[in-house]
Scaffold this motif. Structure first.
Motif, PDB file in Angstrom:
ATOM      1  N   ARG A  48      19.380  31.209 -30.276  1.00 52.16           N
ATOM      2  CA  ARG A  48      19.778  32.540 -29.807  1.00 52.16           C
ATOM      3  C   ARG A  48      21.125  32.423 -29.107  1.00 52.16           C
ATOM      4  NH1 ARG A  48      16.310  30.330 -26.187  1.00 52.16           N
ATOM      5  NH2 ARG A  48      14.488  30.929 -27.437  1.00 52.16           N
ATOM      6  N   PRO A  49      21.887  33.505 -29.016  1.00 50.92           N
ATOM      7  CA  PRO A  49      23.126  33.461 -28.229  1.00 50.92           C
ATOM      8  C   PRO A  49      22.810  33.243 -26.759  1.00 50.92           C
ATOM      9  CG  PRO A  49      23.074  35.401 -29.669  1.00 50.92           C
ATOM     10  CD  PRO A  49      21.701  34.803 -29.681  1.00 50.92           C
ATOM     11  N   PRO A  50      23.717  32.638 -25.994  1.00 50.86           N
ATOM     12  CA  PRO A  50      23.471  32.396 -24.563  1.00 50.86           C
ATOM     13  C   PRO A  50      23.145  33.692 -23.826  1.00 50.86           C
ATOM     14  CG  PRO A  50      25.376  31.138 -25.305  1.00 50.86           C
ATOM     15  CD  PRO A  50      25.001  32.033 -26.436  1.00 50.86           C
ATOM     16  N   VAL A  51      22.005  33.707 -23.128  1.00 46.84           N
ATOM     17  CA  VAL A  51      21.535  34.950 -22.511  1.00 46.84           C
ATOM     18  C   VAL A  51      22.407  35.359 -21.327  1.00 46.84           C
ATOM     19  CG1 VAL A  51      19.170  34.626 -23.269  1.00 46.84           C
ATOM     20  CG2 VAL A  51      19.885  33.703 -21.050  1.00 46.84           C
ATOM     21  N   PHE A  99      11.388  25.511 -24.227  1.00 42.88           N
ATOM     22  CA  PHE A  99      11.489  24.880 -25.542  1.00 42.88           C
ATOM     23  C   PHE A  99      11.307  25.954 -26.606  1.00 42.88           C
ATOM     24  CE2 PHE A  99       9.418  23.160 -29.321  1.00 42.88           C
ATOM     25  CZ  PHE A  99      10.373  22.242 -29.729  1.00 42.88           C
ATOM     26  N   SER A 100      12.201  25.958 -27.596  1.00 42.12           N
ATOM     27  CA  SER A 100      12.153  26.963 -28.651  1.00 42.12           C
ATOM     28  C   SER A 100      12.250  26.312 -30.012  1.00 42.12           C
ATOM     29  CB  SER A 100      13.315  27.963 -28.509  1.00 42.12           C
ATOM     30  OG  SER A 100      13.359  28.522 -27.219  1.00 42.12           O
ATOM     31  N   ALA A 101      11.506  26.874 -30.967  1.00 47.00           N
ATOM     32  CA  ALA A 101      11.594  26.476 -32.369  1.00 47.00           C
ATOM     33  C   ALA A 101      11.688  27.744 -33.206  1.00 47.00           C
ATOM     34  CB  ALA A 101      10.366  25.661 -32.785  1.00 47.00           C
ATOM     35  N   ALA A 102      12.550  27.710 -34.221  1.00 49.46           N
ATOM     36  CA  ALA A 102      12.740  28.913 -35.038  1.00 49.46           C
ATOM     37  C   ALA A 102      13.127  28.522 -36.454  1.00 49.46           C
ATOM     38  CB  ALA A 102      13.837  29.800 -34.441  1.00 49.46           C
ATOM     39  N   VAL A 103      12.652  29.312 -37.400  1.00 48.45           N
ATOM     40  CA  VAL A 103      13.088  29.223 -38.782  1.00 48.45           C
ATOM     41  C   VAL A 103      13.857  30.501 -39.104  1.00 48.45           C
ATOM     42  CG1 VAL A 103      12.388  29.104 -41.193  1.00 48.45           C
ATOM     43  CG2 VAL A 103      11.165  27.754 -39.486  1.00 48.45           C
ATOM     44  N   GLN A 132       2.290  31.066 -21.619  1.00 49.18           N
ATOM     45  CA  GLN A 132       3.052  29.825 -21.785  1.00 49.18           C
ATOM     46  C   GLN A 132       3.771  29.785 -23.120  1.00 49.18           C
ATOM     47  OE1 GLN A 132       0.472  26.392 -21.124  1.00 49.18           O
ATOM     48  NE2 GLN A 132       1.355  26.125 -19.096  1.00 49.18           N
ATOM     49  N   TRP A 133       3.157  30.306 -24.146  1.00 48.27           N
ATOM     50  CA  TRP A 133       3.726  30.314 -25.489  1.00 48.27           C
ATOM     51  C   TRP A 133       3.915  31.763 -25.939  1.00 48.27           C
ATOM     52  CZ3 TRP A 133       5.003  25.915 -28.267  1.00 48.27           C
ATOM     53  CH2 TRP A 133       4.519  24.704 -27.765  1.00 48.27           C
ATOM     54  N   SER A 134       4.982  32.027 -26.660  1.00 52.08           N
ATOM     55  CA  SER A 134       5.203  33.374 -27.171  1.00 52.08           C
ATOM     56  C   SER A 134       5.978  33.310 -28.486  1.00 52.08           C
ATOM     57  CB  SER A 134       5.982  34.222 -26.175  1.00 52.08           C
ATOM     58  OG  SER A 134       6.269  35.496 -26.726  1.00 52.08           O
ATOM     59  N   ALA A 135       5.558  34.133 -29.446  1.00 56.72           N
ATOM     60  CA  ALA A 135       6.277  34.273 -30.711  1.00 56.72           C
ATOM     61  C   ALA A 135       7.131  35.528 -30.741  1.00 56.72           C
ATOM     62  CB  ALA A 135       5.283  34.303 -31.878  1.00 56.72           C
ATOM     63  N   GLY A 181      10.078  32.660 -34.809  1.00 52.96           N
ATOM     64  CA  GLY A 181      10.300  31.753 -33.690  1.00 52.96           C
ATOM     65  C   GLY A 181       9.137  31.682 -32.738  1.00 52.96           C
ATOM     66  N   VAL A 182       9.088  30.612 -31.975  1.00 56.58           N
ATOM     67  CA  VAL A 182       8.090  30.442 -30.928  1.00 56.58           C
ATOM     68  C   VAL A 182       8.785  29.760 -29.754  1.00 56.58           C
ATOM     69  CG1 VAL A 182       7.324  28.190 -31.791  1.00 56.58           C
ATOM     70  CG2 VAL A 182       5.774  29.585 -30.392  1.00 56.58           C
ATOM     71  N   ALA A 183       8.402  30.132 -28.533  1.00 55.72           N
ATOM     72  CA  ALA A 183       9.005  29.563 -27.333  1.00 55.72           C
ATOM     73  C   ALA A 183       7.920  29.215 -26.325  1.00 55.72           C
ATOM     74  CB  ALA A 183      10.001  30.549 -26.721  1.00 55.72           C
TER      75      ALA A 183
END
Length: 428
Positions: A164-167, A420-424, A82-85, A56-58
């Protein structure tokens, strides 16, 4: 409980997650939903192996605080970068041995960003299970903490509809396992199937790079009821919780005689009896789903007494599942207090006392008062693989820093943060 890591047809992903919660006494691993059950000798030893992961990256536009999905992880995005994996990425492997129809064992290792050892693998599960009857089973070792709807598989992202589940809810109780025992009993009433689970144990995990969070006498009961497309889960837990944080603050308060002792006794977590109660539902007739949970958590300390909840819904169209989430967290105690009464104190003690009052209120501001609105889409583009895109609008409300961490002096409550999040996600 073990997670069935075999690929599932995309249209049954959420239904599969509900089934996973009911499989406390099931076989260590299974076949795809569409495959016929093989004929096996239940007294013959057999091994199973599987795994799961998230890449994932956010990205966050917040420049005065960091977003994190888990307080036990430094994976953060916003002020730090700003970006994190590192926010959502993890990998896990699971091995099980079925010795005979009564005895089995499971070990699960998970590698994710932690406070102390980077991505070093950690033991998530390691237990032996004895099935006394087809409906009654006992587990001993490191086992799942059965608190939430997704509590049994919260780290296996493929089993979740979201990134992800709601934090607000899941981040409030970042513990996912405990060392101890549990007893599960399956039973029926009319058309409803039930699993009642009693558990007892302890947990000891890093809370910061220097301090640890410890839960002793962790005792509770969880109950799952399923009738048709509806699944309900209720859980209660109590534990003696201690976190060796902010010791200089509380030592300083105790220098102010009886009023300082009273404040330190009220807010220091060393140790305190903590309680958690949760209730959730999942309705999944196939083409769409709706689910939600609510929890009350009281640690009788600076961690506060708060209520958190969310509602989520989604619709499946072929391989696509768009979804929405709305989550809230509300403290049942003030986010600030008057603190020490400094009237009549010498100037030096006034300055020290004011600093202590500010430090205490900084801790109380972290009791989340927050709303988050989210929208996303899941694409099951290949068997065992899912791509997810999600947008979150996080709004810490007045007087609170919400669920954000690493808060800077320029932070202002009431200003939304976009994430913004993207994940495989994958399983094998």
């Amino acid at each position: 409980m073990t997670v069935d890591l075999a690929p599932k047809p995309p249209a049954s992903v959420i239904a599969t997650a509900a089934v996973l919660m009911l499989s406390c006494c099931a076989a260590l691993a299974g076949q795809p939903a569409s495959a016929p059950a093989p004929v096996v000798d239940e007294d013959a030893p057999r091994w199973t192996f599987g795994g799961f992961g998230t890449l994932g990256v956010a990205r966050s536009n917040g420049d005065q605080a960091d977003f994190t999905a888990n307080y036990l992880s430094p994976g953060a995005v916003g002020y730090s970068r700003q970006w994190s994996a590192t926010v959502d990425s993890r990998a896990g492997v699971q091995a099980g041995v079925h010795l005979n129809r009564d005895w089995s064992a499971v070990v699960q290792l998970v590698s994710e960003r932690t406070l102390r050892n980077g991505y070093g693998p950690a033991v998530e599960w390691a237990y032996v299970q004895y099935r006394a009857t087809p409906d009654l089973s006992l587990r001993v070792g490191r086992i799942t903490l059965p608190l939430f709807l997704a509590g049994d598989y919260r780290k296996a992202g493929y089993a979740l509809p979201w990134v992800r589940p709601p934090v607000e809810l899941y981040g409030a109780i970042p513990l996912s396992s405990s060392d101890g025992v549990d007893l599960s009993y399956r039973w029926q009433s009319g058309a409803a199937n039930h699993v009642t689970q009693f558990f007892y144990g302890r947990a000891d995990v890093p809370a910061t790079p220097e301090a640890r969070a410890k839960a002793h006498g962790l005792t509770g009961v969880s109950h799952i009821a399923t009738a048709g497309a509806l699944t309900l889960r209720a859980s209660v837990l109590r534990a003696d919780l201690s976190v060796d944080l902010a010791r200089p603050l509380f030592d300083g308060l105790r220098q102010f005689d009886a009023q300082g002792d009273a404040l330190a006794d009220q807010y220091q977590l060393n140790p305190k009896r903590a309680y958690v109660a949760t209730l959730g539902f999942n309705y999944d007739p196939g083409r769409w789903f709706a689910m939600g949970e609510i929890a009350r958590m009281n640690a009788h300390s600076y961690m506060g007494d708060k209520t958190a909840a969310y509602l989520s819904a989604g619709y499946r169209h072929r391989d696509l599942t768009p979804y929405v989430i709305y989550a809230i967290s509300r403290p049942n105690v003030p986010n600030s207090v008057a603190g020490l009464d400094l009237a009549g104190q010498p100037a030096q003690r006034v300055a020290a006392g004011a600093q202590l009052n500010g430090g205490l209120n900084q801790l109380l501001a972290a009791i989340a008062r927050q709303n988050t609105a989210s929208a996303g889409v899941r694409w099951d583009f290949y068997s065992g693989y899912a791509l997810k895109l999600q947008y979150d609008r996080i709004l810490p409300l007045s007087g609170s820093t919400g669920t954000l961490i690493n808060v800077q002096p320029g932070f202002r409550a009431g200003e939304p943060v976009s994430l913004f999040s993207a994940a495989v996600d994958f399983v094998f």
